[in-house]
Design an enzyme around this catalytic site. Structure first.
Site, PDB file in Angstrom:
ATOM      1  N   ASP A   1       2.637  -4.702   7.521  1.00 46.57           N
ATOM      2  CA  ASP A   1       2.321  -5.266   6.029  1.00 46.57           C
ATOM      3  C   ASP A   1       0.997  -5.593   5.753  1.00 46.57           C
ATOM      4  O   ASP A   1      -0.594  -4.631   6.740  1.00 46.57           O
ATOM      5  CB  ASP A   1       2.780  -7.252   6.522  1.00 46.57           C
ATOM      6  CG  ASP A   1       2.381  -7.089   8.040  1.00 46.57           C
ATOM      7  OD1 ASP A   1       1.855  -6.760   8.939  1.00 46.57           O
ATOM      8  OD2 ASP A   1       0.917  -8.210   7.379  1.00 46.57           O
TER       9      ASP A   1
ATOM     10  N   ASP B   1      -6.503  -0.631  15.320  1.00 44.33           N
ATOM     11  CA  ASP B   1      -6.711  -1.736  13.722  1.00 44.33           C
ATOM     12  C   ASP B   1      -8.358  -2.092  14.132  1.00 44.33           C
ATOM     13  O   ASP B   1      -8.284  -3.439  13.165  1.00 44.33           O
ATOM     14  CB  ASP B   1      -5.992  -3.264  14.003  1.00 44.33           C
ATOM     15  CG  ASP B   1      -5.568  -4.085  12.942  1.00 44.33           C
ATOM     16  OD1 ASP B   1      -5.898  -3.500  11.552  1.00 44.33           O
ATOM     17  OD2 ASP B   1      -4.918  -5.209  12.568  1.00 44.33           O
TER      18      ASP B   1
ATOM     19  N   GLU C   1       1.381  -9.593  10.718  1.00 42.31           N
ATOM     20  CA  GLU C   1      -0.062  -9.505  11.193  1.00 42.31           C
ATOM     21  C   GLU C   1      -0.973 -10.728   9.970  1.00 42.31           C
ATOM     22  O   GLU C   1      -1.719 -10.902  10.683  1.00 42.31           O
ATOM     23  CB  GLU C   1      -0.628  -8.073  11.627  1.00 42.31           C
ATOM     24  CG  GLU C   1      -1.704  -8.310  12.292  1.00 42.31           C
ATOM     25  CD  GLU C   1      -3.358  -7.800  11.997  1.00 42.31           C
ATOM     26  OE1 GLU C   1      -4.142  -8.358  12.682  1.00 42.31           O
ATOM     27  OE2 GLU C   1      -3.150  -8.289  10.682  1.00 42.31           O
ATOM     28  N   GLU C   2      -0.686  -9.837   8.811  1.00 44.32           N
ATOM     29  CA  GLU C   2      -1.947 -10.532   7.970  1.00 44.32           C
ATOM     30  C   GLU C   2      -1.610 -11.578   7.738  1.00 44.32           C
ATOM     31  O   GLU C   2      -2.669 -12.492   7.053  1.00 44.32           O
ATOM     32  CB  GLU C   2      -1.231  -9.593   6.621  1.00 44.32           C
ATOM     33  CG  GLU C   2      -2.671  -8.191   6.735  1.00 44.32           C
ATOM     34  CD  GLU C   2      -3.965  -8.045   6.805  1.00 44.32           C
ATOM     35  OE1 GLU C   2      -4.292  -8.896   7.364  1.00 44.32           O
ATOM     36  OE2 GLU C   2      -4.008  -7.034   7.167  1.00 44.32           O
TER      37      GLU C   2
ATOM     38  N   HIS D   1      -9.208  -5.121   3.772  1.00 40.80           N
ATOM     39  CA  HIS D   1      -9.099  -6.563   2.402  1.00 40.80           C
ATOM     40  C   HIS D   1      -9.905  -6.000   1.293  1.00 40.80           C
ATOM     41  O   HIS D   1      -9.932  -7.502   0.352  1.00 40.80           O
ATOM     42  CB  HIS D   1      -9.403  -7.541   3.030  1.00 40.80           C
ATOM     43  CG  HIS D   1      -8.071  -8.003   4.566  1.00 40.80           C
ATOM     44  ND1 HIS D   1      -8.578  -9.594   5.080  1.00 40.80           N
ATOM     45  CD2 HIS D   1      -7.885  -6.846   4.899  1.00 40.80           C
ATOM     46  CE1 HIS D   1      -7.722  -9.627   6.371  1.00 40.80           C
ATOM     47  NE2 HIS D   1      -7.782  -7.760   5.757  1.00 40.80           N
TER      48      HIS D   1
ATOM     49  N   ARG E   1     -13.989 -18.637  12.587  1.00 35.30           N
ATOM     50  CA  ARG E   1     -14.114 -17.202  14.335  1.00 35.30           C
ATOM     51  C   ARG E   1     -15.315 -17.883  14.355  1.00 35.30           C
ATOM     52  O   ARG E   1     -15.870 -17.824  14.340  1.00 35.30           O
ATOM     53  CB  ARG E   1     -14.137 -15.601  13.249  1.00 35.30           C
ATOM     54  CG  ARG E   1     -13.457 -15.298  12.415  1.00 35.30           C
ATOM     55  CD  ARG E   1     -12.172 -15.847  12.341  1.00 35.30           C
ATOM     56  NE  ARG E   1     -10.972 -14.864  11.438  1.00 35.30           N
ATOM     57  CZ  ARG E   1     -10.314 -13.946  11.198  1.00 35.30           C
ATOM     58  NH1 ARG E   1     -10.861 -13.197  11.660  1.00 35.30           N
ATOM     59  NH2 ARG E   1      -9.917 -14.128  10.177  1.00 35.30           N
TER      60      ARG E   1
END
Length: 470
Positions: free
Chosen positions: A89, A176, A152-153, A443, A352
Protein backbone atom coordinates in the site's frame (compact mmCIF):
# COMPACT_ATOMS: atom_id res chain seq x y z
CA UNK A 1 31.94 -20.73 -0.72
CA UNK A 2 32.41 -17.16 -1.93
CA UNK A 3 29.47 -15.48 -3.59
CA UNK A 4 29.71 -12.27 -5.58
CA UNK A 5 26.35 -10.84 -4.55
CA UNK A 6 26.80 -7.70 -6.60
CA UNK A 7 27.35 -9.72 -9.76
CA UNK A 8 24.28 -11.84 -9.03
CA UNK A 9 22.20 -8.66 -8.80
CA UNK A 10 23.83 -7.24 -11.93
CA UNK A 11 22.76 -10.36 -13.84
CA UNK A 12 19.15 -9.77 -12.77
CA UNK A 13 18.84 -6.00 -12.63
CA UNK A 14 16.85 -5.61 -15.84
CA UNK A 15 14.33 -8.22 -14.67
CA UNK A 16 14.17 -6.58 -11.23
CA UNK A 17 13.50 -3.21 -12.81
CA UNK A 18 10.75 -4.50 -15.10
CA UNK A 19 9.03 -6.28 -12.20
CA UNK A 20 9.23 -3.11 -10.12
CA UNK A 21 7.78 -0.96 -12.91
CA UNK A 22 4.77 -3.25 -13.25
CA UNK A 23 4.21 -3.10 -9.51
CA UNK A 24 4.50 0.70 -9.39
CA UNK A 25 1.83 1.04 -12.09
CA UNK A 26 -0.75 -0.28 -9.62
CA UNK A 27 -2.43 2.52 -7.68
CA UNK A 28 -2.51 0.87 -4.27
CA UNK A 29 -3.88 3.72 -2.18
CA UNK A 30 -6.33 2.59 0.48
CA UNK A 31 -9.93 3.48 -0.46
CA UNK A 32 -12.34 3.07 2.43
CA UNK A 33 -15.42 3.68 0.28
CA UNK A 34 -14.47 0.72 -1.94
CA UNK A 35 -13.74 -1.82 0.78
CA UNK A 36 -15.39 -5.22 0.50
CA UNK A 37 -14.96 -8.56 2.22
CA UNK A 38 -12.76 -9.61 -0.70
CA UNK A 39 -10.86 -6.29 -0.83
CA UNK A 40 -10.50 -5.24 2.82
CA UNK A 41 -8.59 -2.03 1.99
CA UNK A 42 -10.01 -1.39 -1.47
CA UNK A 43 -9.15 -2.73 -4.92
CA UNK A 44 -5.69 -1.14 -5.22
CA UNK A 45 -3.98 -2.73 -2.20
CA UNK A 46 -5.56 -6.07 -3.12
CA UNK A 47 -4.29 -5.87 -6.70
CA UNK A 48 -0.75 -4.96 -5.62
CA UNK A 49 -0.66 -7.72 -3.00
CA UNK A 50 -1.78 -10.34 -5.51
CA UNK A 51 0.67 -9.04 -8.08
CA UNK A 52 3.58 -9.33 -5.66
CA UNK A 53 2.57 -12.82 -4.57
CA UNK A 54 2.28 -13.81 -8.24
CA UNK A 55 6.01 -13.10 -8.61
CA UNK A 56 6.63 -15.68 -5.90
CA UNK A 57 4.47 -18.24 -7.69
CA UNK A 58 6.20 -17.51 -10.99
CA UNK A 59 9.61 -18.08 -9.40
CA UNK A 60 8.68 -21.37 -7.74
CA UNK A 61 8.28 -20.34 -4.11
CA UNK A 62 5.62 -21.60 -1.71
CA UNK A 63 3.06 -18.78 -1.58
CA UNK A 64 0.00 -18.07 0.57
CA UNK A 65 -2.56 -15.26 0.30
CA UNK A 66 -4.29 -14.66 3.65
CA UNK A 67 -7.70 -13.42 2.48
CA UNK A 68 -6.24 -10.42 0.61
CA UNK A 69 -5.15 -8.82 3.89
CA UNK A 70 -1.55 -9.96 3.58
CA UNK A 71 0.41 -12.93 2.31
CA UNK A 72 3.78 -14.60 2.40
CA UNK A 73 6.43 -16.18 0.20
CA UNK A 74 8.36 -19.04 1.85
CA UNK A 75 11.75 -20.62 1.17
CA UNK A 76 13.71 -23.20 3.14
CA UNK A 77 12.97 -25.27 6.22
CA UNK A 78 14.00 -25.15 9.85
CA UNK A 79 12.90 -24.82 13.44
CA UNK A 80 13.36 -21.06 13.33
CA UNK A 81 11.90 -18.57 10.87
CA UNK A 82 13.50 -15.38 9.61
CA UNK A 83 10.81 -12.87 8.68
CA UNK A 84 11.19 -10.15 6.06
CA UNK A 85 8.32 -7.65 5.98
CA UNK A 86 7.41 -5.37 3.07
CA UNK A 87 4.20 -3.58 2.13
CA UNK A 88 2.32 -2.83 -1.07
CA UNK A 89 0.00 0.00 0.00
CA UNK A 90 1.04 3.61 -0.55
CA UNK A 91 -0.03 6.99 0.76
CA UNK A 92 -2.19 9.10 -1.58
CA UNK A 93 -0.20 10.64 -4.41
CA UNK A 94 -1.48 14.16 -3.71
CA UNK A 95 -0.63 17.18 -5.85
CA UNK A 96 2.59 18.66 -7.17
CA UNK A 97 3.93 15.82 -9.32
CA UNK A 98 5.93 16.55 -12.46
CA UNK A 99 4.96 13.14 -13.88
CA UNK A 100 2.12 10.64 -13.51
CA UNK A 101 2.72 9.12 -10.04
CA UNK A 102 1.52 5.73 -11.30
CA UNK A 103 3.54 5.60 -14.50
CA UNK A 104 7.15 5.05 -13.42
CA UNK A 105 9.72 7.29 -15.11
CA UNK A 106 13.49 6.76 -15.07
CA UNK A 107 15.45 9.98 -15.20
CA UNK A 108 18.97 10.87 -14.08
CA UNK A 109 19.53 7.46 -12.53
CA UNK A 110 16.34 7.59 -10.46
CA UNK A 111 12.97 5.88 -10.75
CA UNK A 112 10.05 8.21 -10.02
CA UNK A 113 6.65 6.90 -8.88
CA UNK A 114 4.52 6.72 -5.76
CA UNK A 115 5.90 3.77 -3.79
CA UNK A 116 9.33 3.78 -5.43
CA UNK A 117 11.05 4.33 -2.07
CA UNK A 118 8.13 3.51 0.28
CA UNK A 119 7.93 0.59 -0.02
CA UNK A 120 7.64 -1.17 -3.37
CA UNK A 121 11.21 -0.44 -4.45
CA UNK A 122 12.85 -1.73 -1.25
CA UNK A 123 10.45 -4.69 -1.12
CA UNK A 124 11.42 -5.67 -4.66
CA UNK A 125 15.12 -5.34 -3.80
CA UNK A 126 14.66 -7.69 -0.84
CA UNK A 127 12.57 -10.10 -2.90
CA UNK A 128 15.30 -10.36 -5.51
CA UNK A 129 17.76 -11.01 -2.68
CA UNK A 130 15.64 -14.01 -1.70
CA UNK A 131 15.32 -15.06 -5.35
CA UNK A 132 19.11 -15.10 -5.70
CA UNK A 133 19.41 -17.43 -2.68
CA UNK A 134 16.87 -19.79 -4.26
CA UNK A 135 18.39 -19.56 -7.74
CA UNK A 136 21.79 -20.53 -6.34
CA UNK A 137 20.31 -23.39 -4.31
CA UNK A 138 22.05 -22.24 -1.15
CA UNK A 139 21.52 -24.52 1.88
CA UNK A 140 19.62 -23.02 4.81
CA UNK A 141 19.03 -24.15 8.40
CA UNK A 142 16.10 -21.77 8.89
CA UNK A 143 12.97 -20.90 6.97
CA UNK A 144 12.77 -17.48 5.34
CA UNK A 145 9.25 -16.07 5.26
CA UNK A 146 8.76 -12.95 3.15
CA UNK A 147 5.58 -11.32 4.48
CA UNK A 148 3.74 -8.83 2.25
CA UNK A 149 1.30 -6.38 3.86
CA UNK A 150 -1.29 -4.04 2.38
CA UNK A 151 -2.27 -1.57 5.15
CA UNK A 152 1.01 -0.32 6.60
CA UNK A 153 0.32 3.33 5.78
CA UNK A 154 -3.03 3.38 7.58
CA UNK A 155 -3.94 1.21 10.53
CA UNK A 156 -1.93 -2.03 10.23
CA UNK A 157 -5.18 -3.99 10.17
CA UNK A 158 -3.47 -6.25 7.63
CA UNK A 159 -0.96 -7.46 10.21
CA UNK A 160 -3.60 -7.73 12.94
CA UNK A 161 -5.50 -10.12 10.69
CA UNK A 162 -2.40 -11.91 9.42
CA UNK A 163 -1.14 -12.80 12.89
CA UNK A 164 -4.57 -14.07 13.87
CA UNK A 165 -4.12 -16.73 11.19
CA UNK A 166 -0.35 -17.25 10.89
CA UNK A 167 2.53 -17.74 13.32
CA UNK A 168 4.93 -14.87 13.79
CA UNK A 169 8.53 -15.36 12.63
CA UNK A 170 11.14 -15.63 15.37
CA UNK A 171 13.15 -12.60 14.27
CA UNK A 172 13.53 -10.45 11.21
CA UNK A 173 13.66 -7.09 9.48
CA UNK A 174 11.67 -4.75 7.30
CA UNK A 175 13.24 -3.09 4.22
CA UNK A 176 11.34 0.13 4.85
CA UNK A 177 13.71 2.68 6.34
CA UNK A 178 17.46 3.35 6.28
CA UNK A 179 20.86 1.70 6.43
CA UNK A 180 22.96 0.91 8.42
CA UNK A 181 20.04 -0.19 10.64
CA UNK A 182 17.02 1.06 12.56
CA UNK A 183 16.91 -0.93 15.79
CA UNK A 184 14.69 1.49 17.67
CA UNK A 185 11.41 3.18 16.84
CA UNK A 186 9.56 5.78 18.84
CA UNK A 187 6.04 5.20 20.06
CA UNK A 188 3.24 6.28 17.73
CA UNK A 189 -0.19 7.53 18.74
CA UNK A 190 -2.72 9.95 17.27
CA UNK A 191 -4.94 12.29 19.25
CA UNK A 192 -7.93 14.06 17.71
CA UNK A 193 -9.19 17.49 18.72
CA UNK A 194 -12.91 17.40 17.90
CA UNK A 195 -15.07 20.50 17.33
CA UNK A 196 -18.69 21.40 16.76
CA UNK A 197 -19.94 23.10 13.60
CA UNK A 198 -21.25 26.46 14.77
CA UNK A 199 -19.78 29.46 12.98
CA UNK A 200 -21.37 32.66 14.24
CA UNK A 201 -19.24 35.78 14.06
CA UNK A 202 -18.48 38.89 12.07
CA UNK A 203 -16.84 36.53 9.56
CA UNK A 204 -18.16 33.06 8.91
CA UNK A 205 -16.02 29.98 8.30
CA UNK A 206 -17.95 27.77 5.87
CA UNK A 207 -15.33 25.05 5.49
CA UNK A 208 -11.67 24.24 6.06
CA UNK A 209 -10.01 21.14 4.59
CA UNK A 210 -6.43 19.94 4.58
CA UNK A 211 -4.46 16.71 4.74
CA UNK A 212 -4.54 13.19 3.35
CA UNK A 213 -3.27 11.04 6.23
CA UNK A 214 -2.31 11.56 9.87
CA UNK A 215 1.26 10.54 8.96
CA UNK A 216 1.71 13.14 6.21
CA UNK A 217 2.47 16.85 6.51
CA UNK A 218 -0.39 18.48 4.53
CA UNK A 219 0.92 20.23 1.44
CA UNK A 220 -2.29 22.08 0.57
CA UNK A 221 -5.12 23.67 2.54
CA UNK A 222 -8.40 25.27 1.47
CA UNK A 223 -10.91 27.46 3.30
CA UNK A 224 -14.25 28.96 2.29
CA UNK A 225 -15.36 32.11 4.15
CA UNK A 226 -18.33 34.45 4.12
CA UNK A 227 -17.35 38.08 4.77
CA UNK A 228 -20.14 40.55 5.48
CA UNK A 229 -18.30 43.67 4.35
CA UNK A 230 -16.99 43.83 0.76
CA UNK A 231 -14.49 46.49 1.82
CA UNK A 232 -13.11 43.96 4.26
CA UNK A 233 -12.66 41.50 1.39
CA UNK A 234 -10.34 43.91 -0.36
CA UNK A 235 -8.40 44.41 2.85
CA UNK A 236 -8.31 40.64 3.43
CA UNK A 237 -6.90 40.04 -0.05
CA UNK A 238 -4.18 42.63 0.50
CA UNK A 239 -3.42 41.12 3.90
CA UNK A 240 -3.22 37.61 2.39
CA UNK A 241 -0.87 38.65 -0.41
CA UNK A 242 1.43 40.24 2.14
CA UNK A 243 1.23 37.10 4.30
CA UNK A 244 2.20 34.83 1.38
CA UNK A 245 5.06 37.14 0.45
CA UNK A 246 6.41 36.93 4.00
CA UNK A 247 6.25 33.12 4.41
CA UNK A 248 7.56 30.04 2.50
CA UNK A 249 4.18 29.28 0.91
CA UNK A 250 2.16 29.98 -2.21
CA UNK A 251 -1.53 30.80 -2.30
CA UNK A 252 -4.61 31.95 -4.17
CA UNK A 253 -7.41 34.27 -3.07
CA UNK A 254 -10.70 34.22 -5.01
CA UNK A 255 -13.79 36.24 -4.11
CA UNK A 256 -17.34 36.42 -5.46
CA UNK A 257 -19.52 39.04 -3.78
CA UNK A 258 -19.15 38.18 -0.09
CA UNK A 259 -17.74 34.66 -0.59
CA UNK A 260 -13.99 34.07 -0.34
CA UNK A 261 -12.03 30.94 -1.22
CA UNK A 262 -8.41 30.73 -0.07
CA UNK A 263 -5.87 28.06 -0.96
CA UNK A 264 -2.42 27.71 0.57
CA UNK A 265 0.31 25.48 -0.86
CA UNK A 266 3.14 24.35 1.39
CA UNK A 267 5.28 21.22 1.19
CA UNK A 268 4.28 17.67 2.06
CA UNK A 269 6.59 15.41 4.04
CA UNK A 270 6.57 12.26 6.15
CA UNK A 271 4.74 12.83 9.41
CA UNK A 272 7.63 11.35 11.38
CA UNK A 273 9.68 14.43 10.41
CA UNK A 274 7.16 17.28 10.45
CA UNK A 275 9.94 19.86 10.63
CA UNK A 276 11.02 18.89 7.09
CA UNK A 277 7.67 19.93 5.58
CA UNK A 278 5.68 23.16 5.32
CA UNK A 279 2.28 22.62 6.88
CA UNK A 280 -0.19 24.44 4.62
CA UNK A 281 -3.03 24.05 7.12
CA UNK A 282 -1.38 25.73 10.08
CA UNK A 283 -0.11 28.54 7.87
CA UNK A 284 -3.65 29.13 6.58
CA UNK A 285 -5.04 29.03 10.11
CA UNK A 286 -2.37 31.47 11.27
CA UNK A 287 -3.55 33.90 8.60
CA UNK A 288 -7.24 33.42 9.43
CA UNK A 289 -6.64 33.75 13.16
CA UNK A 290 -6.69 37.55 12.74
CA UNK A 291 -10.35 37.49 11.66
CA UNK A 292 -13.56 37.52 13.68
CA UNK A 293 -14.94 34.01 13.62
CA UNK A 294 -17.23 32.85 16.38
CA UNK A 295 -18.03 29.78 18.49
CA UNK A 296 -16.73 26.42 17.18
CA UNK A 297 -15.17 27.98 14.07
CA UNK A 298 -13.15 30.32 16.27
CA UNK A 299 -11.97 27.42 18.43
CA UNK A 300 -10.99 25.43 15.35
CA UNK A 301 -8.97 28.24 13.75
CA UNK A 302 -7.40 29.29 17.04
CA UNK A 303 -6.32 25.70 17.81
CA UNK A 304 -4.88 25.15 14.32
CA UNK A 305 -2.96 28.42 14.57
CA UNK A 306 -1.79 27.67 18.12
CA UNK A 307 -0.07 24.41 17.07
CA UNK A 308 1.65 26.07 14.08
CA UNK A 309 5.22 24.75 13.88
CA UNK A 310 4.91 23.04 17.25
CA UNK A 311 7.01 20.17 15.89
CA UNK A 312 8.22 19.06 19.31
CA UNK A 313 5.09 19.55 21.43
CA UNK A 314 6.48 22.52 23.31
CA UNK A 315 3.38 24.73 23.00
CA UNK A 316 1.23 21.74 23.93
CA UNK A 317 3.43 21.24 27.01
CA UNK A 318 4.20 17.59 26.19
CA UNK A 319 7.79 18.00 24.97
CA UNK A 320 10.00 15.10 25.99
CA UNK A 321 13.44 13.80 25.06
CA UNK A 322 15.22 10.51 25.72
CA UNK A 323 19.00 10.20 25.53
CA UNK A 324 18.85 7.23 23.16
CA UNK A 325 15.57 7.80 21.31
CA UNK A 326 15.73 11.57 20.94
CA UNK A 327 12.90 14.12 20.94
CA UNK A 328 9.16 13.68 20.71
CA UNK A 329 7.69 15.02 17.46
CA UNK A 330 4.14 16.07 16.59
CA UNK A 331 2.54 16.26 13.15
CA UNK A 332 -0.81 17.95 12.59
CA UNK A 333 -1.96 15.99 9.56
CA UNK A 334 -5.72 16.15 9.04
CA UNK A 335 -7.95 19.22 9.31
CA UNK A 336 -11.69 19.28 8.68
CA UNK A 337 -14.35 21.87 9.45
CA UNK A 338 -17.83 22.09 7.91
CA UNK A 339 -20.27 24.74 9.06
CA UNK A 340 -23.40 23.35 10.76
CA UNK A 341 -21.99 19.79 10.78
CA UNK A 342 -21.77 18.59 14.36
CA UNK A 343 -19.77 15.39 13.84
CA UNK A 344 -16.45 14.94 12.07
CA UNK A 345 -14.89 18.37 12.52
CA UNK A 346 -11.40 17.71 13.84
CA UNK A 347 -7.64 18.19 13.81
CA UNK A 348 -5.36 15.14 14.09
CA UNK A 349 -2.18 15.28 16.17
CA UNK A 350 0.19 12.40 15.45
CA UNK A 351 2.90 11.94 18.08
CA UNK A 352 6.12 9.95 17.73
CA UNK A 353 7.26 9.65 21.33
CA UNK A 354 10.38 8.22 23.00
CA UNK A 355 10.70 6.20 26.15
CA UNK A 356 9.84 8.10 29.31
CA UNK A 357 6.34 9.22 28.42
CA UNK A 358 3.13 7.45 27.45
CA UNK A 359 0.15 7.94 25.18
CA UNK A 360 -2.08 8.55 28.17
CA UNK A 361 0.27 11.23 29.48
CA UNK A 362 0.23 12.90 26.06
CA UNK A 363 -3.56 12.85 26.01
CA UNK A 364 -3.72 14.31 29.50
CA UNK A 365 -1.23 17.05 28.63
CA UNK A 366 -2.92 18.05 25.38
CA UNK A 367 -6.34 18.13 27.05
CA UNK A 368 -4.98 20.46 29.73
CA UNK A 369 -3.71 22.93 27.11
CA UNK A 370 -6.31 22.94 24.32
CA UNK A 371 -9.19 20.91 25.68
CA UNK A 372 -12.20 23.07 26.54
CA UNK A 373 -15.93 22.58 26.92
CA UNK A 374 -16.13 22.92 23.14
CA UNK A 375 -13.00 20.95 22.21
CA UNK A 376 -12.84 17.24 22.97
CA UNK A 377 -9.51 15.39 22.94
CA UNK A 378 -9.84 11.75 21.83
CA UNK A 379 -7.07 9.15 21.68
CA UNK A 380 -7.01 6.78 18.73
CA UNK A 381 -7.38 3.17 19.86
CA UNK A 382 -4.16 2.15 18.10
CA UNK A 383 -1.10 3.01 20.16
CA UNK A 384 2.34 1.62 19.33
CA UNK A 385 4.72 1.83 22.25
CA UNK A 386 8.45 2.55 21.82
CA UNK A 387 10.41 -0.40 20.41
CA UNK A 388 14.11 -1.23 20.78
CA UNK A 389 16.39 -4.18 20.00
CA UNK A 390 19.79 -3.96 21.72
CA UNK A 391 22.80 -3.37 19.50
CA UNK A 392 24.49 -6.53 20.83
CA UNK A 393 21.61 -8.77 19.71
CA UNK A 394 22.96 -11.24 17.10
CA UNK A 395 20.37 -10.00 14.59
CA UNK A 396 21.57 -6.41 14.85
CA UNK A 397 25.23 -7.41 14.94
CA UNK A 398 24.90 -9.55 11.81
CA UNK A 399 23.04 -6.93 9.82
CA UNK A 400 25.56 -4.26 10.73
CA UNK A 401 28.39 -6.58 9.73
CA UNK A 402 26.81 -7.19 6.31
CA UNK A 403 26.37 -3.47 5.76
CA UNK A 404 29.99 -2.77 6.69
CA UNK A 405 31.29 -5.52 4.39
CA UNK A 406 29.36 -4.17 1.39
CA UNK A 407 29.99 -0.45 1.92
CA UNK A 408 33.27 -0.20 3.78
CA UNK A 409 31.55 2.17 6.19
CA UNK A 410 31.16 1.70 9.93
CA UNK A 411 27.62 0.82 10.95
CA UNK A 412 25.87 2.15 14.04
CA UNK A 413 22.49 1.84 15.68
CA UNK A 414 19.77 4.41 15.08
CA UNK A 415 16.31 5.27 16.40
CA UNK A 416 13.65 6.87 14.20
CA UNK A 417 10.21 8.38 14.60
CA UNK A 418 8.76 6.45 11.67
CA UNK A 419 6.99 3.19 12.36
CA UNK A 420 7.87 0.08 10.35
CA UNK A 421 6.82 -3.55 10.36
CA UNK A 422 10.13 -4.26 12.07
CA UNK A 423 8.43 -3.51 15.38
CA UNK A 424 5.99 -6.38 14.83
CA UNK A 425 8.57 -8.77 16.25
CA UNK A 426 10.30 -8.54 19.63
CA UNK A 427 13.53 -9.14 17.74
CA UNK A 428 12.60 -7.08 14.71
CA UNK A 429 14.34 -4.11 13.09
CA UNK A 430 14.22 -2.00 9.95
CA UNK A 431 17.11 -2.39 7.50
CA UNK A 432 17.50 -0.11 4.48
CA UNK A 433 16.89 0.43 1.70
CA UNK A 434 17.95 4.10 1.90
CA UNK A 435 21.66 4.81 2.32
CA UNK A 436 23.22 7.59 4.42
CA UNK A 437 22.92 10.96 2.71
CA UNK A 438 19.85 10.02 0.67
CA UNK A 439 17.21 12.55 -0.32
CA UNK A 440 14.02 11.72 1.56
CA UNK A 441 11.00 11.91 -0.76
CA UNK A 442 8.76 9.45 1.09
CA UNK A 443 5.16 10.71 1.33
CA UNK A 444 6.07 13.63 -0.95
CA UNK A 445 5.38 14.58 -4.55
CA UNK A 446 7.97 13.30 -7.05
CA UNK A 447 8.96 10.37 -4.84
CA UNK A 448 11.97 8.54 -6.24
CA UNK A 449 14.64 5.95 -5.53
CA UNK A 450 18.18 5.95 -6.84
CA UNK A 451 18.69 2.92 -9.10
CA UNK A 452 22.24 2.35 -7.83
CA UNK A 453 20.87 2.25 -4.28
CA UNK A 454 18.13 -0.17 -5.34
CA UNK A 455 20.64 -2.64 -6.80
CA UNK A 456 23.16 -2.19 -3.98
CA UNK A 457 20.40 -2.86 -1.44
CA UNK A 458 19.40 -6.07 -3.25
CA UNK A 459 22.95 -7.43 -2.85
CA UNK A 460 22.99 -6.50 0.84
CA UNK A 461 19.61 -8.15 1.41
CA UNK A 462 20.69 -11.37 -0.31
CA UNK A 463 23.84 -11.61 1.80
CA UNK A 464 22.01 -10.66 5.00
CA UNK A 465 19.26 -13.24 4.59
CA UNK A 466 21.79 -15.93 3.77
CA UNK A 467 23.97 -15.18 6.81
CA UNK A 468 20.94 -15.09 9.10
CA UNK A 469 19.39 -18.32 7.80
CA UNK A 470 22.30 -20.50 6.57
Amino acid sequence: MTINWQKEVEDRKEALLEDLKDLLRINSEREDDKMTADAPFGPGPKAALKHMLAYGERDGFAVKNVDNYAGHIDYGEGDETLGVFGHMDVVPAGDGWDTDPYEPVIKDGKIYARGSSDDKGPTMAAYYGLKIIKDLGLPLSKKIRFVIGSDEESGWADMDYYFQHEEAPDFGFSPDAEFPIINGEKGNVTLYAEFGGSSEGEDELVSFHSGLRVNMVPGTAEAAILVKDTVTIAEMKEHFEAFVEKHPIEGTFVSDENAVAITVIGKGAHGASPQSGINAATFLATFLNDYSFGSAAKEFIHTAAFIHEDFYGEKLDVAHEDEKMGRLTMNAGLFKFEKDVQDGNMISLNFRYPKGTTADQLEEGVRAVIGTAGVKIIQDDRNQEPHYVPVDDPLVATLLSVYEDHTGEKGAEKVIGGGTYGRLLKRGVAYGAMFPGYTDTMHQANEFMELDDLFRAAAIYADAMYRLAK
